[in-house]
Design an enzyme around this catalytic site. Structure first.
Site, PDB file in Angstrom:
ATOM      1  N   ASP A  16       0.780  -1.118   0.079  1.00 14.23           N
ATOM      2  CA  ASP A  16       0.139   0.121   0.042  1.00 14.23           C
ATOM      3  C   ASP A  16       0.864   1.397   0.087  1.00 14.23           C
ATOM      4  O   ASP A  16       1.990   0.981   0.171  1.00 14.23           O
ATOM      5  CB  ASP A  16      -1.061   0.016   1.229  1.00 14.23           C
ATOM      6  CG  ASP A  16      -0.095  -0.027   2.698  1.00 14.23           C
ATOM      7  OD1 ASP A  16       1.090  -0.316   2.763  1.00 14.23           O
ATOM      8  OD2 ASP A  16      -0.981   0.446   3.253  1.00 14.23           O
ATOM      9  N   TYR A  43       3.061   4.695   0.909  1.00 12.79           N
ATOM     10  CA  TYR A  43       3.746   5.225   1.921  1.00 12.79           C
ATOM     11  C   TYR A  43       2.614   6.140   2.763  1.00 12.79           C
ATOM     12  O   TYR A  43       1.729   6.795   2.073  1.00 12.79           O
ATOM     13  CB  TYR A  43       4.716   5.840   1.666  1.00 12.79           C
ATOM     14  CG  TYR A  43       6.088   5.137   0.774  1.00 12.79           C
ATOM     15  CD1 TYR A  43       6.666   4.062   1.606  1.00 12.79           C
ATOM     16  CD2 TYR A  43       6.385   5.681  -0.599  1.00 12.79           C
ATOM     17  CE1 TYR A  43       7.735   3.673   0.933  1.00 12.79           C
ATOM     18  CE2 TYR A  43       7.580   4.994  -0.924  1.00 12.79           C
ATOM     19  CZ  TYR A  43       8.126   3.771  -0.258  1.00 12.79           C
ATOM     20  OH  TYR A  43       9.167   3.237  -0.877  1.00 12.79           O
ATOM     21  N   PHE A  73       6.629   1.838  -3.904  1.00 11.88           N
ATOM     22  CA  PHE A  73       8.110   1.968  -3.754  1.00 11.88           C
ATOM     23  C   PHE A  73       8.675   3.526  -4.067  1.00 11.88           C
ATOM     24  O   PHE A  73      10.085   3.569  -3.821  1.00 11.88           O
ATOM     25  CB  PHE A  73       9.076   0.860  -4.249  1.00 11.88           C
ATOM     26  CG  PHE A  73       8.887  -0.453  -3.811  1.00 11.88           C
ATOM     27  CD1 PHE A  73       9.094  -0.726  -2.525  1.00 11.88           C
ATOM     28  CD2 PHE A  73       8.229  -1.311  -4.715  1.00 11.88           C
ATOM     29  CE1 PHE A  73       9.012  -2.037  -1.935  1.00 11.88           C
ATOM     30  CE2 PHE A  73       7.928  -2.753  -4.015  1.00 11.88           C
ATOM     31  CZ  PHE A  73       8.232  -3.109  -2.589  1.00 11.88           C
ATOM     32  N   HIS A 115      10.950  -9.704   0.621  1.00 10.10           N
ATOM     33  CA  HIS A 115      10.462  -8.271   0.728  1.00 10.10           C
ATOM     34  C   HIS A 115      11.833  -7.642   0.765  1.00 10.10           C
ATOM     35  O   HIS A 115      12.841  -7.875   1.851  1.00 10.10           O
ATOM     36  CB  HIS A 115       9.569  -7.866   1.720  1.00 10.10           C
ATOM     37  CG  HIS A 115       8.963  -6.520   1.200  1.00 10.10           C
ATOM     38  ND1 HIS A 115       9.433  -5.235   1.618  1.00 10.10           N
ATOM     39  CD2 HIS A 115       7.827  -6.021   0.734  1.00 10.10           C
ATOM     40  CE1 HIS A 115       8.834  -4.277   1.368  1.00 10.10           C
ATOM     41  NE2 HIS A 115       7.921  -4.945   0.567  1.00 10.10           N
TER      42      HIS A 115
END
Length: 227
Positions: A64, A66, A77, A186
Site C-alpha cells: 500500500d 507510503y 516504492f 521483501h
C-alpha cells in the site's frame, strides 16, 4: 477521486459496475473529505496513467502507499525527488547496484521505470496518514486483482516481480506460460537479508525481455526528477 483513462479503461470498465466498486468509491471519497489520505487524490491511479496496458513489460507489486507526509505518489516504492529515500527503496537500489552496477541515485522517484513499461502497482491504492495498511479490505484488493488478471491474460511476455508474502499471494492468479515470475523476500530491512539481496531480479528481467525480442529496461534512476 481520479478516473482511469487510456487503454486500461475498457478492460477495467466491468469493475466500475460492480457493487464492491460503488462501495469502494463512496468510502474513498468520504475518507478524502474527512481525513488526511495519501496519495493526493489525483494520483491514485498514477501507475495506470504512466504505464499504459499495451506498454507493460514488467510488473512490480507493492502493498500500500507510503503513509508519511509527501511520500506517496501513486507508484509502489517510489517517492518524489527530494524526499528521503525509504529503507526498502534503499535496499532495492543496493541490489540494483550489485546486480547491474547501476550507480545508487539520490532521487527516489521511479517515474523513469514506469514510463518504460514497469507497472508499479500497490495492491491497495490509498492509505490514511501515518496508519500503514489502514485501507486494507475496503475493496482495493478486488480492483487490483482485476488488473493483475488483465495483465496475466496478455498474449505477450511480461515479467512479474513478487517481493514478500503479500505480493506472492497473487502467484496463483498468474498461470500464463508466456510470463516470467520472479519471487524473493521483501526488500524491507526486516527481510532483505533473507534472500532479497543476491536475487538479481533486474538482470533476470532484462535477459528475459531480450530473449523475447523486447527492449530491456534502463534501470538507472537519475538524481533529478524526470521532466
Amino acid at each position: 477521486m481520479a478516473a482511469i483513462s487510456g487503454d486500461w479503461l475498457a478492460p477495467l470498465r466491468p469493475e466500475f459496475a460492480k457493487p464492491y466498486y460503488a462501495k469502494l468509491y463512496k468510502t474513498v471519497r468520504e475518507e478524502y473529505r474527512t481525513r488526511k489520505i495519501f496519495p493526493p487524490s489525483d494520483q491514485i491511479f498514477r501507475a495506470f496513467e504512466l504505464t499504459p496496458l499495451e506498454s507493460v513489460k514488467v510488473v512490480i507489486l507493492g502493498q500500500d502507499p507510503y503513509h508519511g507526509d509527501g511520500q506517496a505518489q501513486g507508484l509502489c516504492f517510489s517517492v518524489p525527488a527530494g524526499m528521503e529515500i525509504p529503507p526498502s527503496l534503499v535496499n532495492i537500489y543496493q541490489e540494483l547496484h550489485d546486480d547491474l552496477g547501476c550507480r545508487i541515485p539520490k532521487s527516489g522517484c521511479l517515474e523513469k521505470w514506469a514510463r518504460q513499461g514497469v507497472f508499479l502497482l500497490n495492491t491497495v491504492l490509498t492509505v490514511r496518514a501515518h496508519q500503514a495498511y489502514s485501507h486494507r479490505n475496503i475493496g482495493w484488493e478486488e480492483f487490483t486483482d482485476a488488473a493483475i488478471r488483465i495483465l496475466n491474460a496478455q498474449d505477450r511476455p511480461i515479467v512479474f516481480i513478487l517481493w514478500g508474502r503479500p505480493a506472492q499471494s497473487k502467484r496463483s492468479m498468474l498461470n500464463n506460460p508466456r510470463h516470467l515470475i520472479l519471487e524473493a523476500p521483501h526488500p524491507s530491512p526486516l527481510s532483505a537479508y533473507r534472500g532479497f539481496f543476491g536475487s538479481r531480479p533486474f538482470s533476470k528481467t532484462n535477459e528475459f525481455l531480450k530473449a523475447h525480442g523486447e527492449t530491456p529496461i534502463d534501470w538507472q534512476i537519475e538524481d533529478e526528477a524526470p521532466v
